[in-house]
Design a protein around this motif. Structure first.
Motif, PDB file in Angstrom:
ATOM      1  N   ILE A  81       0.851  -1.200   0.000  1.00 53.29           N
ATOM      2  CA  ILE A  81       0.000   0.000   0.000  1.00 53.29           C
ATOM      3  C   ILE A  81       0.886   1.250   0.000  1.00 53.29           C
ATOM      4  O   ILE A  81       0.651   2.189  -0.769  1.00 53.29           O
ATOM      5  N   ALA A  82       1.949   1.236   0.826  1.00 51.85           N
ATOM      6  CA  ALA A  82       2.862   2.389   0.881  1.00 51.85           C
ATOM      7  C   ALA A  82       3.534   2.600  -0.482  1.00 51.85           C
ATOM      8  O   ALA A  82       3.607   3.735  -0.969  1.00 51.85           O
ATOM      9  N   ALA A  83       3.978   1.510  -1.114  1.00 53.07           N
ATOM     10  CA  ALA A  83       4.682   1.613  -2.407  1.00 53.07           C
ATOM     11  C   ALA A  83       3.771   2.221  -3.469  1.00 53.07           C
ATOM     12  O   ALA A  83       4.179   3.123  -4.205  1.00 53.07           O
ATOM     13  N   ILE A  84       2.529   1.729  -3.522  1.00 49.31           N
ATOM     14  CA  ILE A  84       1.574   2.237  -4.526  1.00 49.31           C
ATOM     15  C   ILE A  84       1.179   3.677  -4.200  1.00 49.31           C
ATOM     16  O   ILE A  84       1.124   4.543  -5.089  1.00 49.31           O
ATOM     17  N   ALA A  85       0.952   3.965  -2.909  1.00 50.82           N
ATOM     18  CA  ALA A  85       0.539   5.314  -2.494  1.00 50.82           C
ATOM     19  C   ALA A  85       1.597   6.353  -2.845  1.00 50.82           C
ATOM     20  O   ALA A  85       1.267   7.463  -3.268  1.00 50.82           O
ATOM     21  N   MET A  86       2.893   6.003  -2.712  1.00 53.65           N
ATOM     22  CA  MET A  86       3.968   6.962  -3.032  1.00 53.65           C
ATOM     23  C   MET A  86       3.989   7.274  -4.522  1.00 53.65           C
ATOM     24  O   MET A  86       4.276   8.406  -4.923  1.00 53.65           O
ATOM     25  N   ILE A  87       3.649   6.300  -5.357  1.00 50.11           N
ATOM     26  CA  ILE A  87       3.648   6.549  -6.807  1.00 50.11           C
ATOM     27  C   ILE A  87       2.378   7.314  -7.212  1.00 50.11           C
ATOM     28  O   ILE A  87       2.448   8.280  -7.977  1.00 50.11           O
ATOM     29  N   VAL A  88       1.234   6.924  -6.652  1.00 47.47           N
ATOM     30  CA  VAL A  88      -0.021   7.632  -6.959  1.00 47.47           C
ATOM     31  C   VAL A  88       0.117   9.103  -6.562  1.00 47.47           C
ATOM     32  O   VAL A  88      -0.250  10.004  -7.318  1.00 47.47           O
ATOM     33  N   GLY A  89       0.696   9.354  -5.394  1.00 45.13           N
ATOM     34  CA  GLY A  89       0.898  10.731  -4.928  1.00 45.13           C
ATOM     35  C   GLY A  89       1.851  11.500  -5.831  1.00 45.13           C
ATOM     36  O   GLY A  89       1.611  12.676  -6.150  1.00 45.13           O
ATOM     37  N   ALA A  90       2.928  10.835  -6.266  1.00 41.85           N
ATOM     38  CA  ALA A  90       3.935  11.512  -7.098  1.00 41.85           C
ATOM     39  C   ALA A  90       3.392  11.850  -8.487  1.00 41.85           C
ATOM     40  O   ALA A  90       3.805  12.830  -9.094  1.00 41.85           O
ATOM     41  N   ILE A  91       2.477  11.012  -8.981  1.00 33.50           N
ATOM     42  CA  ILE A  91       1.848  11.303 -10.282  1.00 33.50           C
ATOM     43  C   ILE A  91       0.752  12.357 -10.099  1.00 33.50           C
ATOM     44  O   ILE A  91       0.632  13.303 -10.878  1.00 33.50           O
ATOM     45  N   GLY A  92      -0.009  12.208  -9.015  1.00 33.85           N
ATOM     46  CA  GLY A  92      -1.155  13.086  -8.789  1.00 33.85           C
ATOM     47  C   GLY A  92      -0.788  14.539  -8.506  1.00 33.85           C
ATOM     48  O   GLY A  92      -1.499  15.452  -8.931  1.00 33.85           O
ATOM     49  N   MET A  93       0.354  14.763  -7.812  1.00 39.72           N
ATOM     50  CA  MET A  93       0.676  16.145  -7.415  1.00 39.72           C
ATOM     51  C   MET A  93       0.990  17.041  -8.613  1.00 39.72           C
ATOM     52  O   MET A  93       0.339  18.070  -8.793  1.00 39.72           O
ATOM     53  N   PRO A  94       1.957  16.665  -9.495  1.00 40.65           N
ATOM     54  CA  PRO A  94       2.190  17.574 -10.642  1.00 40.65           C
ATOM     55  C   PRO A  94       0.982  17.649 -11.574  1.00 40.65           C
ATOM     56  O   PRO A  94       0.731  18.695 -12.175  1.00 40.65           O
ATOM     57  N   LEU A  95       0.210  16.546 -11.640  1.00 40.74           N
ATOM     58  CA  LEU A  95      -0.988  16.562 -12.485  1.00 40.74           C
ATOM     59  C   LEU A  95      -1.995  17.588 -11.946  1.00 40.74           C
ATOM     60  O   LEU A  95      -2.544  18.392 -12.707  1.00 40.74           O
ATOM     61  N   ALA A  96      -2.197  17.556 -10.623  1.00 46.39           N
ATOM     62  CA  ALA A  96      -3.125  18.518 -10.011  1.00 46.39           C
ATOM     63  C   ALA A  96      -2.607  19.946 -10.194  1.00 46.39           C
ATOM     64  O   ALA A  96      -3.379  20.863 -10.477  1.00 46.39           O
ATOM     65  N   CYS A  97      -1.287  20.125 -10.084  1.00 41.90           N
ATOM     66  CA  CYS A  97      -0.692  21.456 -10.290  1.00 41.90           C
ATOM     67  C   CYS A  97      -0.964  21.949 -11.710  1.00 41.90           C
ATOM     68  O   CYS A  97      -1.429  23.074 -11.911  1.00 41.90           O
ATOM     69  N   GLY A  98      -0.682  21.097 -12.684  1.00 42.39           N
ATOM     70  CA  GLY A  98      -0.845  21.490 -14.087  1.00 42.39           C
ATOM     71  C   GLY A  98      -2.291  21.779 -14.442  1.00 42.39           C
ATOM     72  O   GLY A  98      -2.606  22.812 -15.058  1.00 42.39           O
TER      73      GLY A  98
END
Ligand code: HEM
Length: 131
Positions: A81-98
């Motif tokens: 869960i931690a491994a997947i959450a770190m990747i989902v967060g890393a993709i989601g943050m710049p996407l939300a910014c853009g």
């Protein structure tokens, strides 16, 4: 159940830093123009800058997680869960910014990377403290 090795976080992290540099290069093509994206202090410009930084910062955190994972005392499913959450967060943050730089109405999207990164790092911190 789908099993993902933390080695994926490490490779993903380096790729995400590379993307962060490329986005920085794109910023570099226009950042000298005073009115670009509404000027240095405009909301869209700040969000695009935040996106650039988040690629690099969250890439680094995914690599750090992979390097710490062997000492992280979590159940296999919690580590997943931690491994997947770190990747989902890393993709989601710049996407939300853009997207929010493009249309302010997308701001609620930030809840996804924020919740995901809090879950990921919360689990990792718990596993490291358990030792
Ligand atoms: C090839 C590598 C990089 C390039 C081409 C690049 C390019 C840029 C450019 C052009 C800006 C200005 C954006 C603007 O005026 O709106 C910027 C801002 C920024 N970059 Fe990078 N960058 C790179 C690597 C990094 C790294 C490794 C970090 C940190 C770990 C970083 C952190 C930042 C920060 C914090 C800002 C905001 C600075 C401010 O508030 O003005 N960048 N970058």
């Amino acid at each position: 159940m789908f099993a993902m090795s933390v080695a994926v976080n490490e490779s993903f992290g380096w790729c995400w830093i590379l993307v962060g540099f490329l986005v920085g290069g794109w910023l570099g093509l226009s950042f000298n123009k005073p009115d670009w994206l509404g000027g240095y202090a405009s909301y869209p410009r700040r969000l695009v800058r935040l996106g650039h930084i988040s690629f690099i910062g969250l890439g680094l955190l995914n690599i750090l997680f992979a390097l710490s994972a062997a000492r992280c005392n979590l159940e296999p499913q919690q580590l997943q869960i931690a491994a997947i959450a770190m990747i989902v967060g890393a993709i989601g943050m710049p996407l939300a910014c853009g997207l929010t730089a493009w249309r302010a109405a997308f701001k609620p999207l930030f809840y996804i990377p924020v919740a995901s990164l809090l879950t990921g790092v919360g689990l990792i911190a718990y596993g490291m403290v358990r030792g």
